[in-house]
Design an enzyme around this catalytic site. Structure first.
Site, short mmCIF file in Angstrom:
data_model
loop_
_atom_site.label_atom_id
_atom_site.label_comp_id
_atom_site.label_asym_id
_atom_site.label_seq_id
_atom_site.Cartn_x
_atom_site.Cartn_y
_atom_site.Cartn_z
N GLU A 101 -11.79 0.13 4.88
CA GLU A 101 -10.35 0.39 4.81
C GLU A 101 -9.96 1.58 3.92
OE1 GLU A 101 -8.29 -3.26 3.84
OE2 GLU A 101 -8.16 -3.78 5.97
N ASP A 142 0.80 -1.23 0.00
CA ASP A 142 0.00 0.00 0.00
C ASP A 142 0.83 1.28 0.00
OD1 ASP A 142 -1.64 -2.10 0.64
OD2 ASP A 142 -2.77 -1.04 2.16
#
Length: 326
Positions: free
Chosen positions: A313, A142
């Site tokens: 998320e 990420d």
């Protein structure tokens, strides 16, 4: 019938023999330690894919500075990873492997050097991507803290420096003048007593609302989740040298345990931005069933405002114009 009975007896005897193999014939797990005077920048560590995951700690001058899991080589070295120990040069380090196979040779192969092992081959490996960013060694995922300051784009990212799999979450860091050519910098955020470093965001506090600025450079502030063994909490860190070195806020966490409020231990990924209309910082945080919104005047004191269900998320929130609406 007799043959059948005889076969059953043999099977039972064989099973009994195997069950009674002395435990001493199984390889023991032992603790291994090594003391080093740190004379070079890097510690190079050998990794073996699918070797037993081992817990390793590094203390410097009797204080813990690193703790991580690693598939340290047992009998074959598949690749090497490294620890940047430059800031501790001249001090004494104690390396400790909590449980290692007794015959494991990987711990003895750890060595220090002024270079990363096989440094000359970095970015020339056969399967290395040449367009997308990838870290020198280890695993990355990420993107975090994408921010622009003083002609540099900053990319922070989830990073395991010690293997090719998910784990040991750090914040890696790279910068670019053009979003194409990237320079990897030292790790920005290391795990600490609150947990490993999960996803978040970064801002430039151009008005020094936090009071963290100490020089002429505007202070860069990162908001991140610390993932502990029992709960996830929200923290901040700051840099006064264009992200080259980082200090964690001594008052962390800035948003603590909210499990009883949220009804979930899934509380992470703070997205922070400045809102001109209200003259304050806004944080969007994933909490259990969706996104919660907080605000702050100084990046350290946060007040809960609302919650929007139905999201999961890594939140984002930004204003978009709608045609025909003023």
């Amino acid at each position: 019938m007799r043959n059948t009975i005889f076969l059953v007896i043999l099977i039972c005897i064989a099973a009994g023999l195997f069950n009674n193999v002395p435990a001493d014939n199984k390889e023991k797990s032992v603790q291994k330690t090594k003391t080093l005077k740190l004379t070079s920048r890097y510690l190079n560590l050998p990794v073996q894919n699918n070797a037993p995951m081992q817990e390793m700690t590094v203390d410097v001058n009797h204080g813990p500075v690193r703790g991580f899991e690693i598939e340290l080589a047992v009998d074959t070295v598949d690749f090497w990873v490294f620890m940047d120990m430059g800031r501790y040069r001249g001090k004494t380090a104690l390396l400790k492997l909590q449980k290692a196979p007794e015959s494991s040779r990987g711990f003895d192969l750890i060595y220090q050097s002024g270079q990363i092992h096989h440094q000359d081959s970095l970015y020339r490996e056969k399967l290395r991507p040449q367009f997308h960013f990838s870290s020198r060694r280890g695993w990355n995922n990420d993107p975090n803290g994408l921010v622009y300051y003083d002609d540099e784009y900053h990319l922070f990212y989830q990073h395991n420096p010690y293997g090719w799999n998910w784990g040991n979450m750090h914040w890696g860091h790279a910068v670019s003048p053009d979003l194409i050519h990237w320079q990897e910098l030292p790790i920005a955020l290391y795990p600490d007593e609150l947990g490993t470093m999960f996803s978040g965001s970064a801002v430039i506090d151009s008005q020094n609302t936090s009071g963290f600025q100490t020089g002429d450079e505007k202070v860069m502030v990162a908001a991140y989740t610390a993932d502990g063994p029992e709960m996830q909490v929200q923290c901040i860190a700051y840099s006064n040298d264009k992200g080259r070195t980082w200090s964690k806020y001594k008052g962390n966490p800035v948003i603590g345990d909210r499990r009883d409020i949220v009804g979930s231990s899934n509380i992470r990924d703070p997205k922070v931005f400045w809102h001109d209309q209200t003259n304050q910082w806004i944080m969007v945080l994933f909490e259990g069933t969706g996104f919660s919104i907080f605000n702050s005047d100084n990046l350290t004191d946060w007040q809960y405002k609302s919650h929007v269900k139905g999201f999961w998320e890594c939140p984002e929130l930004f204003e978009l114009p709608v045609d025909g609406v003023s």
